[in-house]
Design a protein around this motif. Structure first.
Motif: not given
Length: 107
Positions: A50-60, A63-76
């Protein structure tokens, strides 16, 4: 889903089925066994956020790439092949992220 890591870039390529799964559930993931135990696995994932920006999390081991929902919906839901972003992960240290449809993939 394919993961390519090169220098300061991450590239995820999703098959047609994975693009559909991402559109329906908001997440797609894959795991690579790097040894005999569960702790020896690397999981990489793409998530709708739900964020407005790309994000990445990592650890344990993940690796997770998080895509803003609006961009994800348009892309898919369109013919758009890719999404990209450059994240500043530390001063003077950009990380390029590219997420692409791998529609010719048949495995």
């Amino acid at each position: 889903m394919k993961l390519r890591i090169e220098d300061n870039s991450l590239r995820l390529r999703l098959s047609e089925a994975e693009v559909r799964q991402f559109a329906e559930t908001g997440r797609v993931a894959a795991t690579v066994a790097l040894g005999p135990t569960a702790a020896d696995r690397l999981t990489y994932a793409l998530e709708r956020a739900e964020s407005a920006e790309f994000r990445i999390s990592h650890g344990a081991g993940a690796i997770t790439v998080k895509v803003p929902a609006a961009l994800a919906r348009h892309w898919t839901s369109s013919d758009q092949n890719g999404l990209s972003a450059t994240l500043l992960v530390a001063p003077d240290q950009p990380l390029k992220i590219l997420v692409e449809k791998d529609l010719d993939c048949r495995h």
